[in-house]
Write a protein that holds these residues in place. Structure first.
Motif, PDB file in Angstrom:
ATOM      1  N   VAL A  98       4.843   2.331  -4.702  1.00 22.44           N
ATOM      2  CA  VAL A  98       3.417   2.222  -5.203  1.00 22.44           C
ATOM      3  C   VAL A  98       3.029   2.402  -6.361  1.00 22.44           C
ATOM      4  CG1 VAL A  98       2.819   2.086  -2.666  1.00 22.44           C
ATOM      5  CG2 VAL A  98       2.496   3.995  -4.100  1.00 22.44           C
ATOM      6  N   SER A  99       3.981   2.413  -7.310  1.00 19.11           N
ATOM      7  CA  SER A  99       3.748   3.061  -8.845  1.00 19.11           C
ATOM      8  C   SER A  99       2.656   2.106  -9.489  1.00 19.11           C
ATOM      9  CB  SER A  99       4.949   3.109  -9.498  1.00 19.11           C
ATOM     10  OG  SER A  99       5.723   1.874  -9.736  1.00 19.11           O
ATOM     11  N   ASP A 100       2.776   0.777  -9.246  1.00 23.42           N
ATOM     12  CA  ASP A 100       1.761  -0.075 -10.193  1.00 23.42           C
ATOM     13  C   ASP A 100       0.533   0.168  -9.575  1.00 23.42           C
ATOM     14  OD1 ASP A 100       1.784  -1.383  -7.576  1.00 23.42           O
ATOM     15  OD2 ASP A 100       2.816  -3.326  -8.537  1.00 23.42           O
ATOM     16  N   GLY A 101       0.117   0.780  -8.439  1.00 29.30           N
ATOM     17  CA  GLY A 101      -1.292   1.178  -8.271  1.00 29.30           C
ATOM     18  C   GLY A 101      -1.934  -0.179  -7.356  1.00 29.30           C
ATOM     19  N   VAL A 102      -1.197  -1.005  -7.011  1.00 35.09           N
ATOM     20  CA  VAL A 102      -1.465  -2.471  -6.522  1.00 35.09           C
ATOM     21  C   VAL A 102      -1.144  -2.476  -5.065  1.00 35.09           C
ATOM     22  CG1 VAL A 102      -2.280  -4.978  -6.540  1.00 35.09           C
ATOM     23  CG2 VAL A 102      -2.029  -3.654  -8.649  1.00 35.09           C
ATOM     24  N   LEU A 103      -2.103  -2.029  -4.150  1.00 35.65           N
ATOM     25  CA  LEU A 103      -1.607  -2.415  -2.499  1.00 35.65           C
ATOM     26  C   LEU A 103      -2.877  -2.388  -1.719  1.00 35.65           C
ATOM     27  CD1 LEU A 103       0.572  -2.406  -0.761  1.00 35.65           C
ATOM     28  CD2 LEU A 103       0.621  -0.077  -0.423  1.00 35.65           C
ATOM     29  N   ASP A 104      -2.907  -3.414  -0.886  1.00 34.49           N
ATOM     30  CA  ASP A 104      -4.112  -3.777  -0.277  1.00 34.49           C
ATOM     31  C   ASP A 104      -3.800  -3.224   1.446  1.00 34.49           C
ATOM     32  OD1 ASP A 104      -5.758  -4.753  -2.233  1.00 34.49           O
ATOM     33  OD2 ASP A 104      -4.446  -6.775  -2.170  1.00 34.49           O
ATOM     34  N   VAL A 105      -2.522  -3.636   1.591  1.00 34.67           N
ATOM     35  CA  VAL A 105      -2.228  -3.425   3.224  1.00 34.67           C
ATOM     36  C   VAL A 105      -0.831  -2.887   3.257  1.00 34.67           C
ATOM     37  CG1 VAL A 105      -1.891  -4.737   5.561  1.00 34.67           C
ATOM     38  CG2 VAL A 105      -3.497  -5.597   3.838  1.00 34.67           C
ATOM     39  N   LEU A 106      -0.913  -1.698   4.232  1.00 39.09           N
ATOM     40  CA  LEU A 106       0.338  -0.968   4.453  1.00 39.09           C
ATOM     41  C   LEU A 106       0.660  -1.260   5.840  1.00 39.09           C
ATOM     42  CD1 LEU A 106       2.890   0.943   3.769  1.00 39.09           C
ATOM     43  CD2 LEU A 106       1.325   2.944   3.987  1.00 39.09           C
ATOM     44  N   VAL A 107       1.821  -1.656   6.083  1.00 35.36           N
ATOM     45  CA  VAL A 107       2.367  -1.817   7.510  1.00 35.36           C
ATOM     46  C   VAL A 107       3.753  -0.977   7.716  1.00 35.36           C
ATOM     47  CG1 VAL A 107       3.007  -3.188   9.433  1.00 35.36           C
ATOM     48  CG2 VAL A 107       1.616  -4.070   7.776  1.00 35.36           C
ATOM     49  N   ASN A 108       3.263   0.303   8.410  1.00 36.33           N
ATOM     50  CA  ASN A 108       4.254   1.327   8.654  1.00 36.33           C
ATOM     51  C   ASN A 108       5.026   0.726  10.114  1.00 36.33           C
ATOM     52  OD1 ASN A 108       4.062   3.437   6.766  1.00 36.33           O
ATOM     53  ND2 ASN A 108       2.053   3.706   7.635  1.00 36.33           N
ATOM     54  N   ASN A 109       5.960  -0.101   9.666  1.00 33.66           N
ATOM     55  CA  ASN A 109       6.857  -0.594  10.947  1.00 33.66           C
ATOM     56  C   ASN A 109       8.287   0.411  10.879  1.00 33.66           C
ATOM     57  OD1 ASN A 109       7.808  -2.746  12.752  1.00 33.66           O
ATOM     58  ND2 ASN A 109       9.651  -2.986  10.856  1.00 33.66           N
ATOM     59  N   ALA A 110       8.593   1.124   9.986  1.00 29.52           N
ATOM     60  CA  ALA A 110       9.769   1.951  10.268  1.00 29.52           C
ATOM     61  C   ALA A 110       9.439   3.273  10.073  1.00 29.52           C
ATOM     62  CB  ALA A 110      10.766   1.627   8.929  1.00 29.52           C
TER      63      ALA A 110
END
Length: 249
Positions: A98-110
């Protein structure tokens, strides 16, 4: 937040004012089971999907991104997906992902997310939603698999605490508990036929008979819920638990 107007199917993850899709990171998504179903469903609704898994699964991960690029799904910033190597057990790997700081949705599937993971991700400003995928081993007791079952109970608790801790950052946390989904693992241990959706073997049929619907479920049946979580349609839902198990008995 004002009431949300339902969007047309195929655009639920697209910001109508900017025309850009939400950036969605799906862990453990190099697999052809739930991970692959999640990325396909999110991309179908206009999301820019980051296919991620442990580095040694890079080949399968790129296969997933290539499948998405060949579809007619909407593109976000001229693309539909990218490959992101990520070992969820390594804090430094999370920071790099997430180093670029752009993330809206995180799906922790693993794997299982730890408080350290939550801190690392929060510092990079996930702006909307986080989904933990668990199993209903965290809903009832059982025999054996002590470590596995205990971790699933912890998963539910983590979701509750994240829901209370992260709203100031605009983050909502939900957990989906699943059971008997037709994944590579389930097929690999001989519970479901490799070439069809048929449940096979004594154990497979016993498991099918332990839910009200008397069958296994396809990964896409879980993916539908993931899209709901990632969209504004679930904007007033946090700390919630959703069962996708055919009502396990």
């Amino acid at each position: 937040m004002a009431a949300t107007t339902l969007k047309t199917l195929g655009t639920r993850l697209i910001n109508q004012s900017t025309g850009k899709g939400r950036v969605c990171l799906v862990t453990g998504s190099a697999s052809k089971g739930m991970g692959r179903a999640f990325v396909l469903s999110l991309a179908k609704e206009g999301g820019l999907v980051e296919v991620s898994d442990i580095p040694k699964r890079e080949k399968e991960g790129h296969e997933g991104t290539q499948i998405l690029e060949k579809t007619s799904f909407p593109k976000c910033d001229g693309r539909k997906s990218i490959w992101v190597p990520l070992d969820v057990t390594k804090e430094e790997a999370w920071k790099a992902a997430v180093s670029d700081g752009v993330l809206d949705v995180l799906v922790n599937n693993a794997g299982i997310v730890t408080p350290h993971d939550a801190t690392a991700v929060q510092s990079k400003q996930i702006s909307l939603a986080e989904l933990h995928k668990s199993t209903n081993a965290g809903m009832v007791g059982g025999v054996g698999t002590l470590g596995y079952g205990t971790s699933k109970w912890a998963h539910r608790g983590l979701t509750k605490y994240m829901a209370g801790t992260l709203p100031a950052a605009g983050i909502r946390a939900r957990v989906s508990s699943v059971r008997f989904i037709r994944t590579e693992m389930i097929r690999g241990v001989g519970l479901v036929d490799q070439n069809s959706d048929d449940v096979i073997g004594e154990i497979g049929n016993a498991l099918a008979n332990m839910n009200y619907l008397k069958r296994s479920a396809g990964p896409e049946e879980v993916a539908n819920l993931v899209v709901f979580f990632a969209s504004d349609e679930s904007s007033f839902s946090t700390g919630s638990e959703f069962l996708v198990d055919g009502r396990w008995q």
